[in-house]
Design an enzyme around this catalytic site. Structure first.
Site, PDB file in Angstrom:
ATOM      1  N   PHE C 245       3.552  -7.826  -1.132  1.00  0.00           N
ATOM      2  CA  PHE C 245       2.343  -7.867  -1.967  1.00  0.00           C
ATOM      3  C   PHE C 245       1.358  -8.947  -1.516  1.00  0.00           C
ATOM      4  O   PHE C 245       0.561  -9.434  -2.304  1.00  0.00           O
ATOM      5  CB  PHE C 245       2.713  -8.031  -3.442  1.00  0.00           C
ATOM      6  CG  PHE C 245       3.831  -7.129  -3.886  1.00  0.00           C
ATOM      7  CD1 PHE C 245       3.655  -5.756  -3.917  1.00  0.00           C
ATOM      8  CD2 PHE C 245       5.075  -7.642  -4.230  1.00  0.00           C
ATOM      9  CE1 PHE C 245       4.688  -4.909  -4.289  1.00  0.00           C
ATOM     10  CE2 PHE C 245       6.124  -6.804  -4.600  1.00  0.00           C
ATOM     11  CZ  PHE C 245       5.921  -5.434  -4.641  1.00  0.00           C
ATOM     12  N   ARG C 627      -7.215  11.759   3.719  1.00  0.00           N
ATOM     13  CA  ARG C 627      -5.990  12.517   3.965  1.00  0.00           C
ATOM     14  C   ARG C 627      -4.778  11.734   3.461  1.00  0.00           C
ATOM     15  O   ARG C 627      -4.646  10.535   3.725  1.00  0.00           O
ATOM     16  CB  ARG C 627      -5.833  12.787   5.470  1.00  0.00           C
ATOM     17  CG  ARG C 627      -4.520  13.483   5.789  1.00  0.00           C
ATOM     18  CD  ARG C 627      -4.449  14.024   7.209  1.00  0.00           C
ATOM     19  NE  ARG C 627      -3.117  14.551   7.506  1.00  0.00           N
ATOM     20  CZ  ARG C 627      -2.672  15.743   7.095  1.00  0.00           C
ATOM     21  NH1 ARG C 627      -3.480  16.543   6.416  1.00  0.00           N
ATOM     22  NH2 ARG C 627      -1.446  16.145   7.375  1.00  0.00           N
ATOM     23  N   ILE C 628      -3.911  12.425   2.734  1.00  0.00           N
ATOM     24  CA  ILE C 628      -2.674  11.823   2.241  1.00  0.00           C
ATOM     25  C   ILE C 628      -1.545  12.284   3.159  1.00  0.00           C
ATOM     26  O   ILE C 628      -1.226  13.471   3.215  1.00  0.00           O
ATOM     27  CB  ILE C 628      -2.386  12.270   0.779  1.00  0.00           C
ATOM     28  CG1 ILE C 628      -3.581  11.949  -0.135  1.00  0.00           C
ATOM     29  CG2 ILE C 628      -1.104  11.626   0.277  1.00  0.00           C
ATOM     30  CD1 ILE C 628      -3.924  10.493  -0.276  1.00  0.00           C
ATOM     31  N   THR C 633       5.422   9.456  -1.189  1.00  0.00           N
ATOM     32  CA  THR C 633       5.384   7.995  -1.130  1.00  0.00           C
ATOM     33  C   THR C 633       4.034   7.470  -1.620  1.00  0.00           C
ATOM     34  O   THR C 633       3.957   6.392  -2.202  1.00  0.00           O
ATOM     35  CB  THR C 633       5.675   7.506   0.298  1.00  0.00           C
ATOM     36  OG1 THR C 633       4.810   8.181   1.216  1.00  0.00           O
ATOM     37  CG2 THR C 633       7.121   7.768   0.683  1.00  0.00           C
ATOM     38  N   GLU C 704      -3.308  -0.569  -2.293  1.00  0.00           N
ATOM     39  CA  GLU C 704      -3.911  -1.545  -3.197  1.00  0.00           C
ATOM     40  C   GLU C 704      -4.942  -0.916  -4.129  1.00  0.00           C
ATOM     41  O   GLU C 704      -5.657  -1.609  -4.837  1.00  0.00           O
ATOM     42  CB  GLU C 704      -4.535  -2.681  -2.372  1.00  0.00           C
ATOM     43  CG  GLU C 704      -3.467  -3.497  -1.678  1.00  0.00           C
ATOM     44  CD  GLU C 704      -4.011  -4.382  -0.575  1.00  0.00           C
ATOM     45  OE1 GLU C 704      -4.269  -5.556  -0.856  1.00  0.00           O
ATOM     46  OE2 GLU C 704      -4.168  -3.898   0.561  1.00  0.00           O
TER      47      GLU C 704
END
Lengths: 217, 329, 738
Positions: C245, C627-628, C633, C704
């Site tokens: 993170f 685009r994914i 995930t 994020e």
């Protein structure tokens, strides 16, 4: 690293490669003797000399422990202060059980003691002699077949970084096998001792719900 | 953690015999407080006596009495179906505490003897803590004190007593069964803990060699109208900001008997006896419940970050009473 | 509990389960502290209990008697051993320029003052508690307004440009509804569940470091810099990272100390920081204050936005958050003024934490929009729609794609927003007050130079090698999918090596750049392999064509190394990458365009009418991010982000003892993050989006994106439930009592 010409071969480490004991003391003696880059000692004056004489391991109160883990008995002589968590990780090389807080506040170190989920970080190894410890390494069958909870965690993407996962799975197995997965609310409450900072909680609940069906059938 | 000698006791007698007055000795049961504080260097025993094999782990429920062995795990007591039905406050106070894993480890006696969560007590790098270092001062007074006590505290210590289960025990007039070098004795649970006063390092009336063997209390039919209400930031695995253990005996719409104990707000297990008295003979409604709540916190002494606690505490008491009033007896 | 998706939609890859899943569920995945290194010595830090002053002496008498003790390192003998590091935020490697064990000066609470080395962890800890340090303490400044805090303009300190356009006074004068308010966000710590660990082992003059890292090549160079040794003598091994993170993106002082200790002892050294120590040895999210003024005309068009902010940093380092780069450009507005100030106090240096600028800066803006909407009698979604734009207002640059309102429409539909009763405190369920709120979310789409090597064997096996990082993001799986798709083999035939500085360098796993940047270079290497095999760009490589290609070439494998530099990158970007430095390009930093991912977030809160505890039964978010690659995930990342946002809004704050400038709740019992019981329905909607400009594959980052808008969405929902506008995070029950 030097920028390679294209197509240059390289050594690499695989994603799951373990590196066991590739360093030994002889390398270090050679290394320190030939190195001119770093000074050899920054020791506080007096401390190092004093302790070389005084520091006999026999001075630390220890116990001989027969530790039953995943069906195997290990005989160890350990400092009385050793927790079950540190015994597993540092003395038995069972590193699947994780340290996240060392104070019973995160659940990453959850293992089963006589079938019940407990925190190995707040358990003295000397106090579990004769009791059966099960860790994440002891869940899958000998042929590699995963426990239904493990498979459900993969199927439902019930983790991201994976660090809390061994503890989550040990709690989840206890939840399913102890018949405490009656509703989503019951699962959530039961699992609340296992923090997941990546926050996979809804997927963990879904995995447990699915595994419950699997275990029953 | 300092080095220590580790021994096992198989009976209360052998545990007491193993106790050494001249060396710091701790009894180890669930270990959830002891190991935690040993790692933080707050508690430094030279001998640790493992008492997990000494017995005292039965739950006995009869028509009118309950006995809980000292070594009963929180999870086992909480799972008692008959107890859940007859004294819901008791099992709720256990189920709402800690986490699944901790409840499988911690014993009932260990639960009531757990130490405060005051951050200035738990971190030895703070030099001012009268509880840890008598006479050193109290860093919490002018420090960050959102969790701290508004009832029963003193000028020497404002640490909160953290147990939930103890509130149920004090509300139900439990007694404590104790054994030590000088034999066995019983004392009211309300006499087990002592307020901080000028000696916050003294937390209980137990002698160092004494062990709790169990808790006993009368069970009466009206106790089925009882509950434990715990208010906290998150929904689980957190100590109370304020809590209330309440039980009501109602006869023809009027209160015959009320029990109110308060967690998360006081320095010791806290019975709000004056608030209980104020309810006797009255019908439970918004006004009477608010009155009792006001009385319970009349002497509250808030500080900078816990200034919300008297109001939160009053709302918690009122809500718990109204919820109990609505229960089927 | 409904989880929407993950289903494969337009412009998305298949929802493949993680290829590292089995390793993670069996305990076999090796995290840094899991590597066995012979017979290690154990290190334990002694840290400062004052925030400002000088060490006047050490008493080692008691510690020296601890059996098993090997050595204790302090500044008295270590001065100068750790060289001055370069600051990450200034183009270097380290999260702080405070050198460990370099002198008696104390800059912050928890500063490392001694390293205890022993044969066992138990002995090292015991001796550390027995080290007595005496200090001359001075009154420290803890935060804004503390005596001794010093303020400077970020423009002066960092050369930061405060974005501005138009005439703010005129814009405010023209408004028919305005908000003029102060907001505050707290210190927060990343608190990945994995502790900060380092294991160091020397072989001759070569050092191997096992440490969880978001930037293995940066850590390699940073450690070399601190030790004064050639970078090629350092190898970083970090195949699995237990959450990061942002906390593992810059070099901490601990690594050099463990390396020196290992060299001194002639033996590997293992260091596992305590949870408490991690609060001050690593970085944190800076505490911020904001003064925000927002005006809109009667039609709901924004006329003025003024965003002034103050941020805490340490004495020596000017770490800058500066989210005004985003807030100034998010909506159409002719008059914008911004200014950022840095406030130096006696604390450790802050750093990147998930969506570093956007989380604290969108909170005031997205709350103020809710407030203006109410004043205008407009639905807050409608107000955003009226100020939606395809051109950012500061430089007039076009967004490459922007699906903000599509996200609002889909999330509003899923959430049931049309059933909302607009008046505050008008929805109730028995004793529980109900509130519904929403907010925009956005995150800049940046990329960085990357390199990779791909090997294809004749039998169809593929190996991908690149020093990228999987922090739990799913990079192993997504990157394997890209290679598999490009080379026409099943994902199961791809092995992938990440997280090792012996591999070709990839950029920092930060700024949500990994998938876009590293997929781009893997695709490039795959295309070079296709070219060698004589397969053109569009055709799939079926097994027959592949085998024929290999037979024509007369080889058993084809290996290609590739380099990728994104739009706007300078030619030396690859050289910098080899020096462990990532040069991010994109977001609002380009000269010809602006590129962001967007989303809309909706929250339901339940607040008990008497006791005021706040619960969140529902969070719905819709997101569009080009685009994914893997919707499964991606869904998990966005879901985790939404929960992070709820955590930030309601729970997370690192509390300080203001008189001593010390952290108080530096543990998991007191630094609250949600537990399973706190989270119920979290629905993630992936809105299909095609962006042909951001990079050849059209991928935007999304790691994020999820936790940016949530602070405001929760605050807006709390307002809707109670009529109380809380402008200071976190929102806890005491702020709603009385």
């Amino acid at each position: 690293m030097k920028r390679p010409p294209t197509s240059q071969p390289t050594t690499s480490s695989g994603a799951t490669a373990r590196e066991d004991g590739v360093f030994n003391r002889r390398h270090f003696l050679v290394g320190t003797a030939t190195s001119a880059v770093l000074p050899l000692s920054f020791g506080t004056t007096g401390v190092r000399e004093a302790v070389t004489d005084a520091a006999l391991p026999t001075q630390v109160p220890s116990s001989s422990v027969a530790l039953l883990v995943n069906g195997r008995t290990h005989r160890l002589i350990l400092d009385n202060r050793t927790t079950l968590l540190d015994a597993l990780r540092e003395h038995l090389a069972l590193t699947g059980t994780k340290k996240g807080c060392d104070h019973g506040q995160c659940g990453a170190c959850t293992v089963h003691l006589d079938g019940e989920p407990i925190l190995s970080c707040l358990t003295l190894v000397a106090s579990v002699e004769g009791r059966a410890v099960t860790t994440i390494e002891g869940l899958a069958q000998a042929d590699g077949a995963l426990h239904p909870v493990q498979q459900a965690f993969i199927d439902h993407d019930a983790f991201q970084c994976g660090y809390c996962t061994p503890g989550q799975i040990m709690s989840a197995v206890a939840c399913v096998e102890g018949d405490r997965a009656g509703s989503d609310a019951e699962i959530r409450e039961y699992m609340s001792g296992n923090l997941c900072r990546c926050a996979a909680y809804p997927n963990i609940v879904a995995a447990i719900r699915a595994a419950k069906t699997e275990v029953r059938s | 953690m300092r080095p220590f000698i580790f021994e096992r006791a198989t009976s209360p007698e052998s545990a007491i015999a193993a106790f050494h007055a001249d060396r710091a000795t701790s009894f180890l049961a669930g270990g959830t407080t002891l190991l935690d504080l040993m790692k933080l260097d707050v508690v430094r025993p030279e001998r640790v006596i493992d008492i997990n094999a000494l017995g005292a782990n039965e739950i006995e429920i009869s028509e009118d009495r309950l006995r809980l062995g000292a070594s009963v795990r929180m999870a086992d007591a909480e799972a008692q179906e008959e107890l859940r039905r007859r004294v819901p406050m008791l099992t709720q106070s256990l189920a709402l505490a800690a986490s699944t894993q901790l409840r499988h480890m911690a014993t009932l006696a260990g639960n009531v003897l757990q130490r405060t969560r005051c951050p200035y007590f738990r971190d030895v790098s703070w030099s001012a803590c009268n509880k840890r270092l008598p006479g050193s001062g109290c860093a919490a007074m002018a420090g960050f004190n959102r969790q701290h006590a508004v009832l029963g505290a003193s000028d020497a210590c404002i640490a909160t007593y953290p147990s939930d289960f103890a509130q149920a025990l004090i509300a139900l007039d439990a007694t404590v069964d104790v054994v030590g070098r000088r034999g066995r004795r019983q004392l009211p649970f309300a006499k087990l803990h002592v307020p901080p006063g000028r000696t916050p390092e003294v937390e209980t009336t137990l002698a160092p060699d004494e062990l709790i063997l169990g808790f006993e209390m009368p069970i009466e039919p009206w106790m089925s109208r009882s509950l434990y209400l715990k208010i906290r930031d998150r929904d689980s695995y957190e100590f109370a900001l304020a809590s209330a253990a309440v039980a009501l005996e109602v006869d023809g719409g009027a209160v015959r008997q009320a029990r109110i104990a308060l967690g998360g707000v006081a320095a010791v297990p806290w019975r709000a006896r004056e608030a209980e008295q104020a309810l006797i003979g009255r019908v439970l409604d918004e006004a009477s419940c608010q009155l009792a709540a006001d009385i319970a916190f009349a002497k509250a002494q808030p500080r900078e970050h816990n200034a919300y606690k008297p109001l939160l505490g009053r709302q918690t008491v009122a809500r718990a009473l109204l919820q109990a009033a609505a229960m089927e007896a | 509990m409904a989880i929407i998706g993950p289903v494969q939609q337009k412009n998305m890859g298949p929802p493949h389960s993680r290829i590292d899943g089995r390793a993670k569920v069996t305990g076999a995945a090796p995290y840094a502290s899991d590597f066995a290194v012979g017979r290690p010595a154990y290190a334990y830090f002694v840290t400062s209990s004052i925030a400002r002053g000088r060490i006047t002496g050490f008493d080692m008498a008691a510690a020296g008697q601890v059996p098993g003790l090997l050595d204790i390192l302090t500044y008295e003998t270590m001065r100068g051993a750790v060289k001055k590091p370069t600051f990450f935020a200034g183009g270097g490697y380290a999260g702080t320029t405070i050198r460990p064990l370099d002198g008696p000066e104390i800059f912050h609470d928890g500063q490392i003052v001694a390293v205890v080395l022993a044969d066992s962890y138990e002995s090292a800890r015991e001796a550390a508690y027995k080290v007595k340090v005496t200090c001359q303490a001075e009154q420290p400044a803890a935060t804004f307004g503390s005596a001794g805090a010093t303020t400077e303009d970020a423009a002066d300190a960092k050369g930061h440009e405060d974005p501005a356009v138009g005439d703010i006074a005129a814009g405010l004068a023209a408004a028919s509804a305005t908000v003029d308010a102060d907001y505050a966000t707290p210190t927060q710590h990343h608190n990945p569940i994995e502790l900060f660990t380092t294991t160091c082992a020397w072989t001759g003059d070569k050092l191997t470091v096992y440490e969880p890292s978001q930037i293995v090549h940066g850590l390699k160079h940073g450690v070399a810099e601190q030790l004064g040794i050639p970078p090629d003598h350092v190898r970083i091994v970090s195949p699995f990272v237990g959450g990061a993170f942002g906390s593992k993106a810059s070099v901490t002082p601990r690594t050099a100390l463990a390396a020196i200790a290992a060299r001194c002892l002639g033996r590997p050294v293992k260091l596992v920081l305590t949870r408490e120590q991690g609060f001050s040895v690593a970085t944190y999210r800076a505490e911020t204050r904001h003064h925000l003024r927002l005006g809109a005309d009667a039609d709901g068009k924004f006329t003025a936005l003024s965003h002034e902010a103050w941020e805490v940093t340490s004495r020596p380092d000017s770490y800058l958050v500066a989210g005004t780069d985003t807030t100034a450009r998010l909506y159409a507005c002719p008059n914008v003024f911004t200014k950022v100030h840095l406030v130096h106090v006696d604390r450790n240096t802050p750093g990147f934490m998930r969506s570093p600028p956007e989380v604290p800066y969108l909170f005031p803006l997205e709350c103020a929009i809710d407030e203006v909407a109410e004043k205008l009698g407009l639905d807050p979604i409608e107000l955003r729609r009226r100020n939606d734009t395809m051109k950012e207002p500061i430089g007039g640059l076009p967004y490459t794609s922007r699906s903000l309102m599509e996200c609002f429409d889909q999330a509003a539909e899923s959430f049931g927003w049309a059933r909302r009763s607009a008046a505050p405190a008008s929805m109730r369920d028995g004793d529980w007050l109900i509130g519904w709120g929403c907010a925009s979310t956005c995150y800049p789409t940046a990329l960085a130079p990357a390199t990779a090597r791909v090997i294809l064997w004749k039998d169809g096996r593929v190996k991908v090698e690149t020093a990228a990082h999987d922090l739990g993001t799913g990079a192993y799986t997504a990157l394997a999918q890209v290679a598999a798709e490009r080379l026409g083999v099943p994902v199961g035939q791809v092995t992938i090596a990440l997280g090792d500085s012996d591999l070709p360098p990839s950029p920092v796993a930060g700024g949500s750049i990994t998938t876009a940047s590293v997929s781009s270079v893997i695709a490039k290497a795959c295309d070079a392999i296709r070219a060698k095999l004589g397969v053109n760009d569009s055709a799939l490589i079926d097994p027959g064509i592949r085998v024929a290609g290999f037979e024509r070439l007369g080889v058993a494998l084809v290996q290609e190394y590739a380099e990728f530099a994104p739009h706007g990158a300078k030619p030396e970007g690859i050289d910098k990458l080899y020096a462990g430095l990532s040069t991010l390009k994109g977001g609002a930093m380009l000269e010809d365009r602006i590129q962001y991912a967007f989303g809309a977030e909706f929250v339901e809160v339940r607040i008990h009418a008497r006791t005021r505890e706040i619960r969140v039964p529902r969070v719905h978010g819709a997101f569009a991010a080009g685009r994914i690659v893997n919707p499964k995930t991606a869904h998990s990342q966005l879901m985790g982000g939404l929960i992070w946002g709820v955590s930030s809004a309601l729970h997370e704050a690192t509390e300080m003892d203001l008189g001593t400038a010390r952290y108080i709740n530096d543990n998991f019992a007191d630094y609250l993050v949600p537990v399973n019981a706190d989270i119920e329905d979290v629905s993630v909607i992936l809105v299909p989006e095609r962006d042909t400009q951001v990079n050849p594959l059209g991928i935007k980052g999304l790691g994020e994106l999820g936790n940016v808008g949530t602070n405001a969405a929760v605050a807006n929902a709390v307002y809707h439930a109670t009529g109380r506008r809380i402008r200071e995070l976190p929102i806890r029950l005491e702020k709603l009592l009385a």
